[in-house]
Enzyme design. Structure first.
Site, PDB file in Angstrom:
ATOM      1  N   THR A   5       0.857  -1.178   0.000  1.00 40.50           N
ATOM      2  CA  THR A   5       0.000   0.000   0.000  1.00 40.50           C
ATOM      3  C   THR A   5       0.892   1.228   0.000  1.00 40.50           C
ATOM      4  OG1 THR A   5      -1.568   1.286   1.320  1.00 40.50           O
ATOM      5  CG2 THR A   5      -0.149  -0.182   2.526  1.00 40.50           C
ATOM      6  N   CYS A  44      -1.827   4.839  -5.363  1.00 42.31           N
ATOM      7  CA  CYS A  44      -2.622   3.987  -4.482  1.00 42.31           C
ATOM      8  C   CYS A  44      -2.664   2.645  -5.186  1.00 42.31           C
ATOM      9  CB  CYS A  44      -4.028   4.553  -4.278  1.00 42.31           C
ATOM     10  SG  CYS A  44      -5.140   3.368  -3.507  1.00 42.31           S
TER      11      CYS A  44
END
Length: 228
Positions: free
Chosen positions: A83, A196
């Site tokens: 992430t 992202c």
């Protein structure tokens, strides 16, 4: 071959992509039946997202540090956090382990430098776009980072958490992302970072008027090559 320690589940939708890309890269490099040596610690994202929303970054950092420590004990040679946003707490994680963390923004900056990008657009969660922990890593490489205007920041963040992290792919959202990227190109961006790990589920190169730098792809490939 080194053993990769993945901290995943943020969300699990993109962690699947990491596993796939890492193994595809190892197969591409070594051929035959070769695959990657991977240890995966998958967290409960609801717990992490609650910390993000309430600003309890220290607490979320401790959760991930514990995961990293367990991966190190299990035999991981280095850590990959699946992430972008949670790279905000890398310093907390690194204090608890002796093995290195392969930083997603540093890996992305290397790709941008390779392509001689001097000004890049950044899309991601509102934390990644508006705070300095991520942008600074890119700007350290003499690359200017620009982000969308406020309403578009909120829209991108909404799509990430309320659609992509839940496995929802919305064609109207894709169109809006294309429009946002076009606006960023008008501000002289030479490329766009999909900052992202879920955005790549919605936006690919064919959807963008700018060169796309998909951090999931970049980070996962870098991890596989580091393991070799």
């Amino acid at each position: 071959m080194k053993t990769i320690g993945l901290i995943g589940g943020m969300s699990w939708e993109s962690t699947v992509s990491y596993y796939k890309i890492i193994n595809e890269t190892v197969k591409e490099q070594l051929g035959g039946l070769h695959s990657a040596k991977i240890l995966l610690y998958s967290v409960d994202f609801a717990e992490i997202e609650k910390c993000q929303t309430s600003g309890e970054w220290e607490k979320s950092g401790e959760i991930l540090a514990e995961a990293a420590h367990n991966l190190e004990k299990a035999g991981a040679d280095f850590i990959v956090i699946c992430t972008n946003t949670m790279h905000k707490v890398v310093s907390i994680i690194q204090k608890k382990i002796r093995i290195p963390v392969l930083h997603i923004a540093e890996a992305t900056a290397q790709e941008l430098k390779k392509d001689n990008i001097k000004k890049v657009a950044l899309l991601g969660t509102k934390y990644t776009m508006t705070q300095d922990f991520y942008k600074d890593k890119i700007q350290e490489n003499q690359i200017e980072v620009i982000i969308p205007e406020e309403k578009d920041i909120e829209f991108v963040n909404h799509v990430i958490y309320d659609e992509l992290c839940l496995g929802v792919i919305n064609e109207d959202s894709r169109k809006e992302f294309k429009r946002i990227i076009e606006d960023l190109k008008a501000s002289s961006a030479q490329g766009v970072i999909l900052g992202c790990t879920e955005i790549g589920l919605l936006v690919q190169q064919k959807d963008s008027c700018l060169s796309v730098y998909d951090t999931t792809e970049i980070h996962a490939r870098k991890a596989a090559l580091a393991a070799l």
